[in-house]
Scaffold this motif. Structure first.
Motif, PDB file in Angstrom:
ATOM      1  N   LYS A 157     -72.102   7.823 -35.572  1.00 53.96           N
ATOM      2  CA  LYS A 157     -72.944   7.872 -34.382  1.00 53.96           C
ATOM      3  C   LYS A 157     -72.526   6.805 -33.380  1.00 53.96           C
ATOM      4  O   LYS A 157     -72.447   7.062 -32.168  1.00 53.96           O
ATOM      5  CB  LYS A 157     -74.409   7.684 -34.769  1.00 53.96           C
ATOM      6  CG  LYS A 157     -75.381   7.839 -33.612  1.00 53.96           C
ATOM      7  CD  LYS A 157     -76.827   7.717 -34.063  1.00 53.96           C
ATOM      8  CE  LYS A 157     -77.781   7.901 -32.881  1.00 53.96           C
ATOM      9  NZ  LYS A 157     -79.195   7.770 -33.284  1.00 53.96           N
ATOM     10  N   GLU A 158     -72.236   5.597 -33.868  1.00 57.12           N
ATOM     11  CA  GLU A 158     -71.788   4.520 -32.986  1.00 57.12           C
ATOM     12  C   GLU A 158     -70.440   4.855 -32.365  1.00 57.12           C
ATOM     13  O   GLU A 158     -70.199   4.600 -31.182  1.00 57.12           O
ATOM     14  CB  GLU A 158     -71.701   3.202 -33.763  1.00 57.12           C
ATOM     15  CG  GLU A 158     -71.324   2.005 -32.919  1.00 57.12           C
ATOM     16  CD  GLU A 158     -71.208   0.726 -33.734  1.00 57.12           C
ATOM     17  OE1 GLU A 158     -71.004  -0.332 -33.114  1.00 57.12           O
ATOM     18  OE2 GLU A 158     -71.310   0.796 -34.986  1.00 57.12           O
ATOM     19  N   GLU A 215     -69.158   7.881 -31.781  1.00 63.37           N
ATOM     20  CA  GLU A 215     -69.307   8.937 -30.788  1.00 63.37           C
ATOM     21  C   GLU A 215     -70.008   8.430 -29.527  1.00 63.37           C
ATOM     22  O   GLU A 215     -69.632   8.799 -28.412  1.00 63.37           O
ATOM     23  CB  GLU A 215     -70.066  10.116 -31.393  1.00 63.37           C
ATOM     24  CG  GLU A 215     -69.281  10.837 -32.482  1.00 63.37           C
ATOM     25  CD  GLU A 215     -70.090  11.909 -33.168  1.00 63.37           C
ATOM     26  OE1 GLU A 215     -71.332  11.945 -32.961  1.00 63.37           O
ATOM     27  OE2 GLU A 215     -69.506  12.725 -33.906  1.00 63.37           O
ATOM     28  N   GLU A 216     -71.031   7.603 -29.706  1.00 64.41           N
ATOM     29  CA  GLU A 216     -71.729   7.061 -28.536  1.00 64.41           C
ATOM     30  C   GLU A 216     -70.826   6.145 -27.715  1.00 64.41           C
ATOM     31  O   GLU A 216     -71.047   5.978 -26.507  1.00 64.41           O
ATOM     32  CB  GLU A 216     -72.982   6.304 -28.980  1.00 64.41           C
ATOM     33  CG  GLU A 216     -74.105   7.202 -29.484  1.00 64.41           C
ATOM     34  CD  GLU A 216     -75.301   6.413 -29.990  1.00 64.41           C
ATOM     35  OE1 GLU A 216     -75.168   5.167 -30.136  1.00 64.41           O
ATOM     36  OE2 GLU A 216     -76.354   7.030 -30.239  1.00 64.41           O
ATOM     37  N   ASN A 217     -69.816   5.581 -28.361  1.00 60.91           N
ATOM     38  CA  ASN A 217     -68.873   4.713 -27.659  1.00 60.91           C
ATOM     39  C   ASN A 217     -67.641   5.476 -27.198  1.00 60.91           C
ATOM     40  O   ASN A 217     -66.581   4.899 -26.978  1.00 60.91           O
ATOM     41  CB  ASN A 217     -68.455   3.543 -28.573  1.00 60.91           C
ATOM     42  CG  ASN A 217     -68.012   2.329 -27.782  1.00 60.91           C
ATOM     43  OD1 ASN A 217     -68.601   1.991 -26.755  1.00 60.91           O
ATOM     44  ND2 ASN A 217     -66.960   1.664 -28.248  1.00 60.91           N
ATOM     45  N   HIS A 243     -67.745  14.197 -20.866  1.00 63.88           N
ATOM     46  CA  HIS A 243     -67.770  12.805 -20.413  1.00 63.88           C
ATOM     47  C   HIS A 243     -67.482  12.671 -18.926  1.00 63.88           C
ATOM     48  O   HIS A 243     -68.128  11.896 -18.213  1.00 63.88           O
ATOM     49  CB  HIS A 243     -66.751  11.981 -21.209  1.00 63.88           C
ATOM     50  CG  HIS A 243     -66.511  10.613 -20.684  1.00 63.88           C
ATOM     51  ND1 HIS A 243     -65.247  10.058 -20.564  1.00 63.88           N
ATOM     52  CD2 HIS A 243     -67.370   9.668 -20.199  1.00 63.88           C
ATOM     53  CE1 HIS A 243     -65.352   8.843 -20.051  1.00 63.88           C
ATOM     54  NE2 HIS A 243     -66.610   8.580 -19.823  1.00 63.88           N
ATOM     55  N   GLU A 248     -64.965  17.151 -25.412  1.00 62.84           N
ATOM     56  CA  GLU A 248     -65.467  15.787 -25.226  1.00 62.84           C
ATOM     57  C   GLU A 248     -65.082  15.247 -23.847  1.00 62.84           C
ATOM     58  O   GLU A 248     -65.876  14.560 -23.193  1.00 62.84           O
ATOM     59  CB  GLU A 248     -64.928  14.860 -26.308  1.00 62.84           C
ATOM     60  CG  GLU A 248     -65.412  15.172 -27.720  1.00 62.84           C
ATOM     61  CD  GLU A 248     -64.503  16.132 -28.440  1.00 62.84           C
ATOM     62  OE1 GLU A 248     -64.640  16.266 -29.673  1.00 62.84           O
ATOM     63  OE2 GLU A 248     -63.643  16.779 -27.783  1.00 62.84           O
TER      64      GLU A 248
END
Length: 282
Positions: free
Chosen positions: A37-38, A40-42, A63, A59
């Motif tokens: 999760k970290e 992907e969030e980054n 973005h 992706e």
């Protein structure tokens, strides 16, 4: 059922297949374990060492582009013109790549906007046969340029490739001059062509449309070059400098214009497009 199985089943453990592989990501640069999760969030950038992982078209579009972008249909080309076969049949390799990525070929285009400024954006997917440039990629590139001309907006390409697709022989190499002519048409229409180089961009892609942008942007530490480092060293019989063919080295030697962190790419592209796109008089 033994007592140990009864105890294990009663505990609120997550199934084994949903822990190590789906909760953690191992950074290939620093080997640190990062929560998925970290990660992907980054934006698939390591929060420890800032390594930029490879990401695909979906992706990138999510973005970079505003909500509501439209994917352009993949152009149809002859898929096995040379009836090529090595350890596998070429159609089998294409079928496997499509199943693994969900894409029809290594270059996908979308029409959308950044901060309400329209553009057409193409993204190469390295996961699709190494992002190799074949007839499908050439047709998609020309499609993206023609769509940008039709809608009078810039064309932005995100490159990621190992070079030309060997299974298509000379037909893959012919995509180099075809792409160059398409870029000339874009320039003749007075529209910007912007290249974002990602890791890796090599071979015939580098020798053609990847290095012909009005502005050349790269992600940090991206590998960018034509021939491999070992090939060059064996040819010139000299040791190459540290960091050779990396984005920062090319920036220092004037081959690209800027190196931009993935988190700042959207704002940078919006600013560059604003500089290069003529505005109607008020």
């Amino acid at each position: 059922m033994s007592w140990i199985n009864r105890v294990r089943n009663a505990l609120p453990f997550t199934k084994k297949e949903t822990t190590a592989e789906t909760l953690w990501h191992k950074c290939p640069s620093c080997n640190e374990m990062i929560f998925i999760k970290e990660w992907e969030e980054n934006l698939s950038v390591c929060p420890r060492c800032d390594h930029h992982g490879r990401i695909g078209p979906s992706e990138r579009f999510e973005h970079i582009l505003d909500a509501g972008f439209i994917l352009l249909p993949t152009p149809h080309v002859q898929e096995d013109p040379l009836k090529f076969r090595d350890s596998k049949r070429y159609p089998d390799r294409i079928k496997a790549a499509r199943a693994a990525t969900g894409d029809q070929d290594a270059l996908i285009n979308a029409r959308g906007a950044i901060d309400d400024v329209p553009l057409v954006m193409g993204v190469q997917n390295f996961a699709f046969m190494g992002g190799s440039m074949g007839m499908g990629v050439g047709a998609a590139f020309i499609q993206g340029v023609n769509d940008a001309i039709a809608h009078k907006c810039p064309y932005v390409i995100f490159t990621a490739a190992g070079g030309a697709r060997m299974q298509e022989g000379i037909l893959s190499l012919m995509q180099m001059p075809r792409a160059t002519v398409a870029i000339q048409k874009l320039h003749a229409a007075g529209l910007p062509y912007i290249v974002v180089l990602t890791d890796p961009t090599t071979g015939g892609v580098t020798a053609s449309y990847a290095m012909l942008g009005d502005i050349q942007i790269s992600e940090p530490n991206a590998l960018i070059g034509f021939a491999g480092q070992r090939v060059i060293e064996s040819t010139i019989r000299e040791k190459l400098p540290e960091g050779f063919q990396r984005a920062e080295y090319l920036l220092d030697h004037g081959m690209i214009d800027m190196v931009v962190h993935r988190g700042e790419l959207r704002d940078t592209l919006a600013r560059v497009i604003g500089y290069l796109t003529p505005r109607a008089a008020d």
